[in-house]
Design an enzyme around this catalytic site. Structure first.
Site, PDB file in Angstrom:
ATOM      1  N   GLY A   1      32.927 -27.180  30.923  1.00  0.00           N
ATOM      2  CA  GLY A   1      34.039 -27.961  30.414  1.00  0.00           C
ATOM      3  C   GLY A   1      33.761 -29.455  30.445  1.00  0.00           C
ATOM      4  O   GLY A   1      32.718 -29.917  30.919  1.00  0.00           O
ATOM      5  N   HIS A   2      34.728 -30.220  29.947  1.00  0.00           N
ATOM      6  CA  HIS A   2      34.539 -31.669  29.847  1.00  0.00           C
ATOM      7  C   HIS A   2      34.364 -32.318  31.217  1.00  0.00           C
ATOM      8  O   HIS A   2      34.994 -31.940  32.187  1.00  0.00           O
ATOM      9  CB  HIS A   2      35.684 -32.336  29.073  1.00  0.00           C
ATOM     10  CG  HIS A   2      37.057 -32.023  29.585  1.00  0.00           C
ATOM     11  ND1 HIS A   2      38.156 -31.977  28.778  1.00  0.00           N
ATOM     12  CD2 HIS A   2      37.519 -31.740  30.827  1.00  0.00           C
ATOM     13  CE1 HIS A   2      39.228 -31.696  29.491  1.00  0.00           C
ATOM     14  NE2 HIS A   2      38.858 -31.552  30.735  1.00  0.00           N
ATOM     15  N   ASN A   3      33.439 -33.284  31.250  1.00  0.00           N
ATOM     16  CA  ASN A   3      33.162 -34.087  32.450  1.00  0.00           C
ATOM     17  C   ASN A   3      32.576 -33.304  33.617  1.00  0.00           C
ATOM     18  O   ASN A   3      32.553 -33.792  34.749  1.00  0.00           O
ATOM     19  CB  ASN A   3      34.406 -34.847  32.911  1.00  0.00           C
ATOM     20  CG  ASN A   3      34.845 -35.903  31.910  1.00  0.00           C
ATOM     21  OD1 ASN A   3      35.685 -35.619  31.043  1.00  0.00           O
ATOM     22  ND2 ASN A   3      34.290 -37.094  31.998  1.00  0.00           N
TER      23      ASN A   3
END
Length: 354
Positions: free
Chosen positions: A249-251
């Site tokens: 997922g993001h980050n």
């Protein structure tokens, strides 16, 4: 493949990968498994029980440990290469002599169907296959190989000697390091899963204006997806190996030399330290950290951070020994429950009798 045992020794002995050779200087034409080996083959043995099978099948050479090498005698009929780490030695030997040559293509070096923006400087030794699309201001390192239908969006960077297999997508402004391998269908830098809701719970997309940074020597399996950051960067650090069908997922940030097995899914802003191993179907909630050298087993589901290295399993994840004890009880839960109900009933009857 056509190489002598002495050539292999000469190549790998200086770095200590192979320490010695006894027996003839045989010619090797193939690396093969024990059960399918024949004259001309190189096989590897890491367990003494396979020595008899190898002697019966008579390959050209065997790669094994010092202890097992002694079982072949001082003047064996077949060549014996000795390595302290057999698995590592066979991996690097196969890379050197038996790997697929991704530069050996049936197409022109730059296929005429490729669409390359005028701003892109294509290195003289790059391979660009059919249907490749390269956007504006993309930077390509020397020796890159872009196979059929690869898409590289505007502003992305691909490091030297990196190989992108068919159907890989590298989205806008993402960075891929040197010596990476991205296998078919993986997507680097698609928009992360981020939404806001109003009072009526209607969903509104949050634009993800960050990017993905993949450092050097990373391998990413087929159909894996790594989301771009909401802000900043999603990062996979050098030497990490990611299996097929993994989602980051993001980050998310993955440390150096980690291993992520198939169906692992890491929620936004998860942080893995160095050398973490996540076996199949590992999952995390968002914003947790995992200590260096942790091993996550048996569909580990993490709902809190892991601060101490160790082996953890199950969901919610728990130390492995505790997990194994709990799992041993599971088949008897119904029996234990029945006995408990009987005990409660007996205690209640004793109370009424008083």
């Amino acid at each position: 493949m056509h190489v002598t045992v002495s050539e292999i020794l000469e190549r790998f002995q200086p770095e200590g990968l192979i320490t010695n050779h006894i027996g003839p200087d045989s010619v090797i034409t193939r690396v093969a498994p024990i059960e399918d080996c024949a004259p001309g083959d190189l096989v590897f043995i890491d367990k003494p029980k396979y020595v008899g099978d190898v002697l019966q099948r008579k390959p050209a050479a065997v790669l094994t440990t010092p202890a097992i090498a002694a079982e072949f005698g001082e003047s064996p009929a077949l060549a014996v290469l000795i390595a302290p780490n057999v698995r590592l030695a066979i991996a690097l030997i196969k890379q050197a002599y038996a790997d697929r040559d991704v530069r050996d293509t049936e197409w022109p070096r730059i296929h005429p169907s490729a669409v390359i923006h005028a701003s892109v400087e294509v290195p003289a030794d790059a391979i660009i296959g059919p249907g490749v699309v390269i956007g504006a201001d993309v930077v390509l390192g020397r020796g890159v190989v872009l196979m059929a239908n690869v898409v590289i969006e505007r502003g992305a960077r691909i490091g030297a000697e990196t190989v992108l297999h068919p159907g890989v997508t590298v989205c806008i402004d993402c960075e891929i390091g040197a010596g990476c391998i991205l296998k078919p269908g993986c997507v680097i830098g698609s928009e992360g899963f981020g939404f806001a809701q109003d009072a009526q719970r209607r969903n509104y997309r949050i634009p993800h204006t960050g990017k993905v940074i993949i450092e050097d020597r990373v391998v990413i399996g087929a159909n894996t997806t790594i989301d771009r950051a909401t802000y900043g960067a999603t990062v996979v650090r050098s030497g990490t190996i990611i299996d097929a069908l993994v989602h980051l997922g993001h980050n998310v940030e993955i440390g150096e030399d980690c291993i992520l097995c198939a169906h692992t899914g890491l929620s936004g802003s998860t942080r893995f330290g160095k050398r973490v191993i996540a076996t199949g179907q590992t999952g995390t909630i968002d914003h947790i950290t995992v200590a260096d050298d942790s091993v996550l087993l048996h569909r580990a589901g993490l709902n809190t951070s892991i601060k101490q290295p160790g082996m953890y399993a199950g969901g919610p994840a728990q130390p492995l020994q505790q997990y194994l004890k709990n799992m041993a009880v599971m088949p008897r839960l119904h029996e234990i429950w029945s006995r408990l109900k009987k005990l409660e009933k007996a205690v209640a009857q004793l109370g009424s009798a008083e």
